[in-house]
Scaffold this motif. Structure first.
Motif, PDB file in Angstrom:
ATOM      1  N   UNK A 198      32.025  46.649  35.428  1.00  8.20           N
ATOM      2  CA  UNK A 198      33.524  46.693  35.734  1.00  8.20           C
ATOM      3  C   UNK A 198      34.316  47.961  35.479  1.00  8.20           C
ATOM      4  N   UNK A 199      33.387  48.911  35.217  1.00  8.40           N
ATOM      5  CA  UNK A 199      33.764  50.424  35.145  1.00  8.40           C
ATOM      6  C   UNK A 199      33.799  51.274  36.331  1.00  8.40           C
ATOM      7  N   UNK A 200      34.907  51.941  36.761  1.00  8.94           N
ATOM      8  CA  UNK A 200      34.822  52.667  38.056  1.00  8.94           C
ATOM      9  C   UNK A 200      35.788  54.155  37.649  1.00  8.94           C
ATOM     10  N   UNK A 201      35.552  54.791  38.701  1.00  9.53           N
ATOM     11  CA  UNK A 201      35.979  56.212  38.334  1.00  9.53           C
ATOM     12  C   UNK A 201      37.742  56.216  38.041  1.00  9.53           C
ATOM     13  N   UNK A 202      38.525  54.941  38.225  1.00 10.43           N
ATOM     14  CA  UNK A 202      39.821  55.054  37.802  1.00 10.43           C
ATOM     15  C   UNK A 202      39.942  54.072  36.427  1.00 10.43           C
ATOM     16  N   UNK A 203      38.974  53.773  35.826  1.00  9.19           N
ATOM     17  CA  UNK A 203      39.158  53.118  34.569  1.00  9.19           C
ATOM     18  C   UNK A 203      38.143  51.628  34.693  1.00  9.19           C
ATOM     19  N   UNK A 204      38.851  50.559  34.063  1.00 12.44           N
ATOM     20  CA  UNK A 204      37.955  49.467  33.865  1.00 12.44           C
ATOM     21  C   UNK A 204      38.931  48.279  34.400  1.00 12.44           C
ATOM     22  N   UNK A 205      38.224  47.380  35.116  1.00 11.14           N
ATOM     23  CA  UNK A 205      39.098  46.167  35.775  1.00 11.14           C
ATOM     24  C   UNK A 205      39.192  45.256  34.622  1.00 11.14           C
ATOM     25  N   UNK A 206      40.465  44.568  34.269  1.00 16.11           N
ATOM     26  CA  UNK A 206      40.474  43.594  33.500  1.00 16.11           C
ATOM     27  C   UNK A 206      40.390  42.428  33.556  1.00 16.11           C
ATOM     28  N   UNK A 207      40.362  41.456  32.889  1.00 18.26           N
ATOM     29  CA  UNK A 207      40.268  39.915  32.795  1.00 18.26           C
ATOM     30  C   UNK A 207      41.797  39.388  32.397  1.00 18.26           C
ATOM     31  N   UNK A 208      42.342  38.635  33.455  1.00 14.86           N
ATOM     32  CA  UNK A 208      43.642  38.467  33.124  1.00 14.86           C
ATOM     33  C   UNK A 208      43.950  37.564  32.187  1.00 14.86           C
ATOM     34  N   UNK A 209      42.969  36.636  31.655  1.00 12.33           N
ATOM     35  CA  UNK A 209      42.759  35.819  30.344  1.00 12.33           C
ATOM     36  C   UNK A 209      42.818  36.605  29.291  1.00 12.33           C
ATOM     37  N   UNK A 210      42.359  37.721  29.331  1.00 11.42           N
ATOM     38  CA  UNK A 210      42.356  38.786  27.955  1.00 11.42           C
ATOM     39  C   UNK A 210      42.154  40.149  28.518  1.00 11.42           C
ATOM     40  N   UNK A 211      43.564  40.804  29.015  1.00 12.82           N
ATOM     41  CA  UNK A 211      43.402  42.058  29.687  1.00 12.82           C
ATOM     42  C   UNK A 211      42.946  43.361  28.493  1.00 12.82           C
ATOM     43  N   UNK A 212      42.416  43.020  27.342  1.00 11.35           N
ATOM     44  CA  UNK A 212      41.674  43.635  26.373  1.00 11.35           C
ATOM     45  C   UNK A 212      40.369  43.846  26.671  1.00 11.35           C
ATOM     46  N   UNK A 216      36.870  43.683  29.806  1.00 10.77           N
ATOM     47  CA  UNK A 216      36.770  43.855  31.420  1.00 10.77           C
ATOM     48  C   UNK A 216      36.632  42.765  31.883  1.00 10.77           C
ATOM     49  N   UNK A 217      36.638  42.659  33.369  1.00 10.02           N
ATOM     50  CA  UNK A 217      36.545  41.316  34.048  1.00 10.02           C
ATOM     51  C   UNK A 217      35.102  41.097  34.431  1.00 10.02           C
ATOM     52  N   UNK A 218      34.074  41.791  34.072  1.00  4.58           N
ATOM     53  CA  UNK A 218      32.823  41.616  34.179  1.00  4.58           C
ATOM     54  C   UNK A 218      32.537  42.195  35.905  1.00  4.58           C
ATOM     55  N   UNK A 219      31.598  42.191  36.427  1.00  6.71           N
ATOM     56  CA  UNK A 219      31.163  42.707  37.510  1.00  6.71           C
ATOM     57  C   UNK A 219      29.975  42.384  38.417  1.00  6.71           C
ATOM     58  N   UNK A 220      29.773  42.968  39.418  1.00 10.09           N
ATOM     59  CA  UNK A 220      30.358  44.077  39.860  1.00 10.09           C
ATOM     60  C   UNK A 220      31.529  43.765  40.631  1.00 10.09           C
ATOM     61  N   UNK A 221      31.752  42.469  41.143  1.00  8.18           N
ATOM     62  CA  UNK A 221      32.957  42.133  41.890  1.00  8.18           C
ATOM     63  C   UNK A 221      34.148  42.003  41.013  1.00  8.18           C
ATOM     64  N   UNK A 222      34.275  43.021  40.377  1.00 12.23           N
ATOM     65  CA  UNK A 222      35.308  42.939  39.247  1.00 12.23           C
ATOM     66  C   UNK A 222      36.652  42.630  39.706  1.00 12.23           C
ATOM     67  N   UNK A 223      37.197  43.415  40.713  1.00 13.51           N
ATOM     68  CA  UNK A 223      38.478  43.376  40.990  1.00 13.51           C
ATOM     69  C   UNK A 223      38.803  42.155  41.925  1.00 13.51           C
ATOM     70  N   UNK A 224      37.895  41.718  42.581  1.00 14.56           N
ATOM     71  CA  UNK A 224      38.040  40.416  43.760  1.00 14.56           C
ATOM     72  C   UNK A 224      38.496  39.259  42.754  1.00 14.56           C
ATOM     73  N   UNK A 225      37.559  39.166  41.706  1.00 20.07           N
ATOM     74  CA  UNK A 225      37.619  37.900  40.713  1.00 20.07           C
ATOM     75  C   UNK A 225      38.894  38.147  39.911  1.00 20.07           C
TER      76      UNK A 225
END
Length: 585
Positions: A261-275, A277-286
């Motif tokens: 879930x890490x990309x050049x702009x940062x780390x995509x976050x899990x809405x249930x705990x934004x601290x 990552x959302x896991x991946x690699x389809x991090x943003x879609x989830x």
């Protein structure tokens, strides 16, 4: 069944790349199309018999002194041929001549019509609250649009507003396309006013994973070397979604080159705990789907990248049978494993989305012609469902609740197992194929620019892959065929299998055999902030967060309709799928 790869954490720590996913070939960045240059270090030392002796330990082989002398006699020519081959231009669009086919010789697979039926409940009245509209399932939004209660433009504006409000927290979009979204939404509204329904997703806004091309839009693959890359033409799936009436909101994030879930702009976050990552690699879609920033997302999976972020973010992810959805115009990571599928907020939605993107494509050498038949409201009583008691003994309360819901739905549970085999040997395929797809990054040292440089990250696994024996690799592929035969035999007489997502190595095994997997929300647990591998972060503290989790269903090849019907029946009995993450409700 072997428990050697029984959890996602063990799989990852064993050097696997389980949080990855991709589709197949897309237009490459110009610098990738250029012949890769060798690293600008000093010339490699001459190979001697001592070199060969030292190298034997890498491959667990032993030669005599005389045998080493014989090998050495022809080795300079062999090395020269290899170097000449490396200099040949090989863009990411160039697939291997030998392509994986999940179908076994002599096996007759059921012919299916292209027919999808929903469970039959009406959309009901349109809510007065924009958030209620945003979190509604696709099937319900589609009903409101068809009835005229909701316009595609209004739904699109609701999502664009939510993206503007929450993307700074979640980092789930790398590129937002408001002009495209509004134009496509207006086209849908005009068509409906003229009495034309464009398709099953008419007016429904979505997010496209950033490794899939949309003409004229950045497709950065989440990686620093490609952050300026702009797609020259549409991927096949982008065309199919547009023809089905879907509205593109933008490109959702993925871990660099479809890992994590890490990309050049940062780390995509899990809405249930934004601290975390959302896991991946389809991090943003989830993440975007879970937070109500899109109606659905498109994800890809090579070895867990639809299932894993769906597990963490509480979305519903469907990884289709290998070959069912075209990958042309998507980044190739591992040609024999890459798959594209939907990420949604309900099981029923996955049927609508898959119906829009199913279909053979001559531009994808791994594409297969397979009809897609699904009845989401099908009575599942009498369905024969495999299960393994040990999986559930080691599972969670949510997994056991899903199993009980299947029992309550009237299925016949049948004990299921696979032979005890060294399934983790299969992992060499993803390391070798991905190392080949991005060889130039290794050879010219531009892999140093990737944001993740841990031992489990791409740069290191690709370096390690150079030391996998070609002979071993071919025999691993033969072993893969044996596993395909095992799974086919185990599924004989079954309509589906149920279990924890990562139990018994099923995620790994079925990715390699090409079988479909559906991950659906089954409950909640309290967890400290987690790493991508599932353990608590070192600085997590003692605070726990209530987060969702998923349970999985698997089906025989091309029988996604079985797990859609069963998944919807379980989902309805559990009643946990509609809860929203509190910070985004």
């Amino acid at each position: 069944m072997s428990d050697k790869v029984s959890t996602r954490r063990e799989l990852l720590k064993g050097g696997a790349v389980a949080v990855i996913a991709a589709g197949a070939a897309g237009p490459a960045l110009a610098r990738q199309d250029a012949a890769p240059a060798a690293a600008a270090d000093a010339a490699a030392p001459a190979v001697s018999t001592d070199t060969l002796h030292c190298a034997e330990a890498l491959f667990d082989i032993r030669y005599t002194d005389a045998e080493r002398e014989q090998v050495l006699a022809g080795l300079d020519d062999w090395i020269a041929r290899t170097s000449q081959q490396r200099a040949v231009e090989k863009p990411n669009t160039l697939a291997p001549s030998c392509m994986f086919d999940p179908r076994l010789p002599g096996v007759a697979y059921r012919s299916q019509p292209n027919a999808v039926s929903l469970s039959g409940h009406g959309a009901g009245p349109l809510p007065g609250n924009d958030a209620d509209i945003a979190f509604a399932p696709v099937w319900q939004q589609a009903g409101w649009i068809r009835s005229g209660a909701l316009s595609a433009r209004r739904l699109t504006e609701i999502y664009l507003d939510r993206i503007a409000q929450y993307n700074g927290t979640l980092h789930c979009f790398v590129t937002v396309t408001p002009e495209i979204a509004r134009a496509e939404a207006d086209q849908c509204d005009r068509a409906l006013a003229e009495g034309r329904l464009l398709g099953p997703l008419h007016g429904i806004p979505y997010g496209m994973k950033d490794i899939i091309d949309v003409a004229g839009v950045a497709a950065t693959w989440g990686a620093t070397p490609y952050r300026e890359r702009v797609a020259g033409q549409d991927a096949r799936i982008a065309v199919m979604l547009r023809e089905a009436g879907a509205v593109l909101l933008g490109k959702t994030t993925n871990g660099a080159l479809a890992y994590g879930d890490r990309w050049f702009g940062g780390q995509t976050r899990n809405p249930w705990n934004p601290q975390e990552g959302s896991s991946g690699s389809s991090a943003g879609s989830a993440s975007a789907t879970a937070a109500g920033l899109v109606a659905f997302g498109i994800g890809t999976e090579t070895l867990g990248s639809i299932v894993s972020p769906s597990h963490r973010c509480g979305t519903t992810g469907l990884r289709p049978s290998f070959g069912r959805v075209s990958r042309s115009g998507a980044m190739a990571l591992c040609w024999s494993l890459d798959k594209i599928g939907p990420i949604a907020r309900s099981v029923e939605d996955t049927a609508l989305i898959l119906s829009a993107i199913n279909g053979a494509d001559p531009l994808d050498p791994g594409s297969l012609e397979a009809g897609f038949e699904a009845d989401a409201g099908r009575d599942v009583r009498g369905m024969r469902v495999g299960w393994n008691p040990a999986w559930f003994e080691n599972g969670t309360d949510a997994d056991r609740a899903a199993l009980q819901a299947a029992r309550d739905a009237g299925v016949e549970l049948v004990e299921f197992s696979l032979p005890d085999r060294p399934y983790d040997a299969l992992l060499a395929s993803v390391e070798v194929e991905s190392a080949a797809a991005f060889e130039h990054l290794t050879l010219d040292n531009s892999d140093d620019s990737l944001v993740w440089q841990a031992p489990q990250a791409w740069p290191n696994t690709w370096r390690r892959a150079r030391f996998i024996s070609a002979v071993d690799y071919v025999n691993i592929d033969r072993f893969r065929r044996q596993v395909m035969q095992d799974v086919h035999a185990a599924f004989d007489g079954l309509d589906a299998v149920i279990g924890p997502n990562f139990a018994g190595g099923m995620l790994l095994i079925t990715n390699y055999t090409g079988h479909p997997q559906l991950a659906f929300r089954s409950g909640y647990s309290r967890q400290r902030t987690r790493t991508i591998f599932g353990g608590a972060q070192e600085d997590a503290g003692e605070a726990e967060f209530r987060v969702p989790q998923a349970t999985s269903l698997w089906a025989p090849l091309f029988e996604e309709g079985n797990i859609i019907a069963l998944g919807r029946a379980i989902e309805a009995r559990l009643g946990v799928a509609t809860e929203r993450p509190s910070g985004f409700a």
